[in-house]
Design a protein around this motif. Sequence first.
Motif, PDB file in Angstrom:
ATOM      1  N   THR A 242      -5.214  -4.890 -13.478  1.00 36.01           N
ATOM      2  CA  THR A 242      -4.505  -4.829 -14.761  1.00 36.01           C
ATOM      3  C   THR A 242      -4.430  -6.193 -15.446  1.00 36.01           C
ATOM      4  OG1 THR A 242      -2.379  -5.119 -13.630  1.00 36.01           O
ATOM      5  CG2 THR A 242      -3.109  -2.840 -14.077  1.00 36.01           C
ATOM      6  N   ASN A 243      -4.639  -7.267 -14.684  1.00 38.68           N
ATOM      7  CA  ASN A 243      -4.620  -8.607 -15.260  1.00 38.68           C
ATOM      8  C   ASN A 243      -5.364  -9.538 -14.316  1.00 38.68           C
ATOM      9  OD1 ASN A 243      -4.035 -10.798 -16.890  1.00 38.68           O
ATOM     10  ND2 ASN A 243      -1.938 -11.025 -16.169  1.00 38.68           N
ATOM     11  N   SER A 244      -6.276 -10.332 -14.861  1.00 38.96           N
ATOM     12  CA  SER A 244      -6.987 -11.307 -14.037  1.00 38.96           C
ATOM     13  C   SER A 244      -7.527 -12.412 -14.929  1.00 38.96           C
ATOM     14  CB  SER A 244      -8.137 -10.651 -13.260  1.00 38.96           C
ATOM     15  OG  SER A 244      -9.139 -10.215 -14.143  1.00 38.96           O
ATOM     16  N   GLY A 245      -7.816 -13.534 -14.315  1.00 32.36           N
ATOM     17  CA  GLY A 245      -8.385 -14.632 -15.066  1.00 32.36           C
ATOM     18  C   GLY A 245      -8.579 -15.861 -14.205  1.00 32.36           C
ATOM     19  N   THR A 246      -9.387 -16.760 -14.702  1.00 29.09           N
ATOM     20  CA  THR A 246      -9.649 -18.046 -14.064  1.00 29.09           C
ATOM     21  C   THR A 246      -9.712 -19.084 -15.166  1.00 29.09           C
ATOM     22  OG1 THR A 246     -10.958 -16.981 -12.327  1.00 29.09           O
ATOM     23  CG2 THR A 246     -11.261 -19.360 -12.625  1.00 29.09           C
ATOM     24  N   PHE A 247      -9.005 -20.187 -14.973  1.00 30.36           N
ATOM     25  CA  PHE A 247      -9.053 -21.245 -15.983  1.00 30.36           C
ATOM     26  C   PHE A 247      -8.690 -22.586 -15.369  1.00 30.36           C
ATOM     27  CE2 PHE A 247      -5.001 -18.981 -16.447  1.00 30.36           C
ATOM     28  CZ  PHE A 247      -4.075 -19.995 -16.288  1.00 30.36           C
ATOM     29  N   GLU A 248      -9.025 -23.623 -16.107  1.00 26.28           N
ATOM     30  CA  GLU A 248      -8.743 -24.986 -15.678  1.00 26.28           C
ATOM     31  C   GLU A 248      -7.282 -25.335 -15.942  1.00 26.28           C
ATOM     32  OE1 GLU A 248     -10.307 -29.573 -16.431  1.00 26.28           O
ATOM     33  OE2 GLU A 248     -11.352 -27.914 -17.406  1.00 26.28           O
ATOM     34  N   LEU A 249      -6.688 -26.023 -14.987  1.00 26.49           N
ATOM     35  CA  LEU A 249      -5.320 -26.522 -15.131  1.00 26.49           C
ATOM     36  C   LEU A 249      -5.348 -27.968 -15.599  1.00 26.49           C
ATOM     37  CD1 LEU A 249      -3.778 -25.270 -11.767  1.00 26.49           C
ATOM     38  CD2 LEU A 249      -3.409 -24.286 -14.031  1.00 26.49           C
ATOM     39  N   THR A 250      -4.312 -28.376 -16.273  1.00 28.38           N
ATOM     40  CA  THR A 250      -4.155 -29.786 -16.594  1.00 28.38           C
ATOM     41  C   THR A 250      -3.724 -30.514 -15.321  1.00 28.38           C
ATOM     42  OG1 THR A 250      -1.807 -29.618 -17.138  1.00 28.38           O
ATOM     43  CG2 THR A 250      -3.402 -29.209 -18.950  1.00 28.38           C
ATOM     44  N   ALA A 251      -3.842 -31.821 -15.322  1.00 29.29           N
ATOM     45  CA  ALA A 251      -3.378 -32.611 -14.179  1.00 29.29           C
ATOM     46  C   ALA A 251      -1.880 -32.395 -13.965  1.00 29.29           C
ATOM     47  CB  ALA A 251      -3.695 -34.091 -14.400  1.00 29.29           C
TER      48      ALA A 251
ATOM     49  N   ILE B 198       0.828  -1.212   0.000  1.00 28.34           N
ATOM     50  CA  ILE B 198       0.000   0.000   0.000  1.00 28.34           C
ATOM     51  C   ILE B 198       0.859   1.256   0.000  1.00 28.34           C
ATOM     52  CG2 ILE B 198      -1.970  -1.121   1.087  1.00 28.34           C
ATOM     53  CD1 ILE B 198      -1.146   0.264   3.727  1.00 28.34           C
ATOM     54  N   ASN B 199       2.165   1.080  -0.094  1.00 30.38           N
ATOM     55  CA  ASN B 199       3.078   2.214  -0.162  1.00 30.38           C
ATOM     56  C   ASN B 199       3.140   2.739  -1.596  1.00 30.38           C
ATOM     57  OD1 ASN B 199       3.883   2.157   2.623  1.00 30.38           O
ATOM     58  ND2 ASN B 199       4.937   0.246   2.131  1.00 30.38           N
ATOM     59  N   PHE B 200       4.106   3.590  -1.882  1.00 31.23           N
ATOM     60  CA  PHE B 200       4.252   4.171  -3.221  1.00 31.23           C
ATOM     61  C   PHE B 200       4.289   3.065  -4.269  1.00 31.23           C
ATOM     62  CE2 PHE B 200       6.722   6.147  -6.671  1.00 31.23           C
ATOM     63  CZ  PHE B 200       5.904   7.242  -6.914  1.00 31.23           C
ATOM     64  N   ASP B 201       3.656   3.308  -5.393  1.00 32.52           N
ATOM     65  CA  ASP B 201       3.480   2.298  -6.441  1.00 32.52           C
ATOM     66  C   ASP B 201       2.700   1.097  -5.888  1.00 32.52           C
ATOM     67  OD1 ASP B 201       4.723   3.713  -8.481  1.00 32.52           O
ATOM     68  OD2 ASP B 201       6.684   2.797  -8.117  1.00 32.52           O
ATOM     69  N   ALA B 202       1.579   1.389  -5.277  1.00 37.33           N
ATOM     70  CA  ALA B 202       0.754   0.363  -4.630  1.00 37.33           C
ATOM     71  C   ALA B 202       0.431  -0.766  -5.606  1.00 37.33           C
ATOM     72  CB  ALA B 202      -0.535   0.998  -4.116  1.00 37.33           C
ATOM     73  N   SER B 203       0.398  -1.986  -5.060  1.00 39.24           N
ATOM     74  CA  SER B 203       0.101  -3.147  -5.897  1.00 39.24           C
ATOM     75  C   SER B 203      -0.518  -4.254  -5.051  1.00 39.24           C
ATOM     76  CB  SER B 203       1.377  -3.659  -6.567  1.00 39.24           C
ATOM     77  OG  SER B 203       2.301  -4.088  -5.585  1.00 39.24           O
ATOM     78  N   PHE B 204      -1.122  -5.188  -5.749  1.00 36.85           N
ATOM     79  CA  PHE B 204      -1.783  -6.333  -5.121  1.00 36.85           C
ATOM     80  C   PHE B 204      -1.639  -7.509  -6.075  1.00 36.85           C
ATOM     81  CE2 PHE B 204      -5.549  -9.025  -5.013  1.00 36.85           C
ATOM     82  CZ  PHE B 204      -5.741  -9.286  -3.668  1.00 36.85           C
ATOM     83  N   GLN B 205      -1.303  -8.667  -5.536  1.00 36.55           N
ATOM     84  CA  GLN B 205      -1.215  -9.871  -6.359  1.00 36.55           C
ATOM     85  C   GLN B 205      -1.820 -11.033  -5.598  1.00 36.55           C
ATOM     86  OE1 GLN B 205       0.296 -10.337  -9.695  1.00 36.55           O
ATOM     87  NE2 GLN B 205      -1.188 -11.947  -9.319  1.00 36.55           N
ATOM     88  N   ARG B 206      -2.744 -11.738  -6.236  1.00 34.99           N
ATOM     89  CA  ARG B 206      -3.304 -12.949  -5.632  1.00 34.99           C
ATOM     90  C   ARG B 206      -3.273 -14.075  -6.648  1.00 34.99           C
ATOM     91  NH1 ARG B 206      -8.295 -12.219  -2.452  1.00 34.99           N
ATOM     92  NH2 ARG B 206      -6.759 -11.999  -0.815  1.00 34.99           N
TER      93      ARG B 206
ATOM     94  N   GLU C  89      -2.622  -2.648  -9.852  1.00 34.42           N
ATOM     95  CA  GLU C  89      -1.484  -1.736  -9.795  1.00 34.42           C
ATOM     96  C   GLU C  89      -1.957  -0.285  -9.765  1.00 34.42           C
ATOM     97  OE1 GLU C  89       1.919  -3.955 -12.277  1.00 34.42           O
ATOM     98  OE2 GLU C  89       0.100  -3.548 -13.437  1.00 34.42           O
ATOM     99  N   ARG C  90      -1.264   0.516  -8.942  1.00 38.84           N
ATOM    100  CA  ARG C  90      -1.510   1.957  -8.874  1.00 38.84           C
ATOM    101  C   ARG C  90      -0.166   2.661  -8.993  1.00 38.84           C
ATOM    102  NH1 ARG C  90      -4.763   3.981  -4.067  1.00 38.84           N
ATOM    103  NH2 ARG C  90      -5.242   5.597  -5.567  1.00 38.84           N
ATOM    104  N   PRO C  91       0.408   2.727 -10.194  1.00 38.15           N
ATOM    105  CA  PRO C  91       1.727   3.355 -10.355  1.00 38.15           C
ATOM    106  C   PRO C  91       1.724   4.799  -9.864  1.00 38.15           C
ATOM    107  CG  PRO C  91       1.007   2.298 -12.387  1.00 38.15           C
ATOM    108  CD  PRO C  91      -0.158   2.282 -11.440  1.00 38.15           C
ATOM    109  N   GLY C  92       2.737   5.120  -9.072  1.00 35.51           N
ATOM    110  CA  GLY C  92       2.892   6.485  -8.582  1.00 35.51           C
ATOM    111  C   GLY C  92       1.898   6.884  -7.507  1.00 35.51           C
ATOM    112  N   LYS C  93       1.149   5.930  -6.969  1.00 36.17           N
ATOM    113  CA  LYS C  93       0.137   6.240  -5.953  1.00 36.17           C
ATOM    114  C   LYS C  93       0.322   5.361  -4.723  1.00 36.17           C
ATOM    115  CE  LYS C  93      -3.273   7.670  -9.348  1.00 36.17           C
ATOM    116  NZ  LYS C  93      -4.578   7.403  -9.931  1.00 36.17           N
TER     117      LYS C  93
END
Length: 157
Positions: free
Chosen positions: A80-89, A40-48, A66-70
């Motif tokens: 900026t990027n998200s998705g859900t999909f099936e994985l192979t075994a 949550i600091n400068f160039d705030a970001s989140f990844q899950r 992403e919040r560049p410069g914020k």
Amino acid sequence: MISCFMFLFGGCSKSIEETVTNRKIPLDDVTEFYYTYENINFDASFQRYRFYREDGKYMFQHETRERPGKYGPTTEEDITNSGTFELTAEEWKDFLTFLKDGTVSARNDFSESGSSGPWMFLYWKNDKGKYQVFEFSNYVARAQFEEYCSSLAQAER
């Protein structure tokens, strides 16, 4: 005696290598895994990253914010990027290899002030709602896991 002989020479169907973490969780018992990092600091970001089973399928879900410069927590507007999909075994098996030498411990009620994480939770059939906090065996294992997840997230599906 015969069963001991079979065990010693690899005749048993289950072996110790078919488990993950210090709790020796059978691979088939792993149901869900969350990895979350937030700055949550400068160039705030989140990844899950989330690995889970649904209707007999292996699934992967990811979200990057992403919040560049914020400063401050990110919101859905910052995705900026998200998705859900099936994985192979095979992809699911690859995911589980990263958990192999990690540790699982009990949850606690204390929050870490100022920490960006990552926070990691492993859900499995006998976690009893308590033994879910995950840690990789070392930094290299965590970095390799992050690289694997990033490559999955960038793949076109």
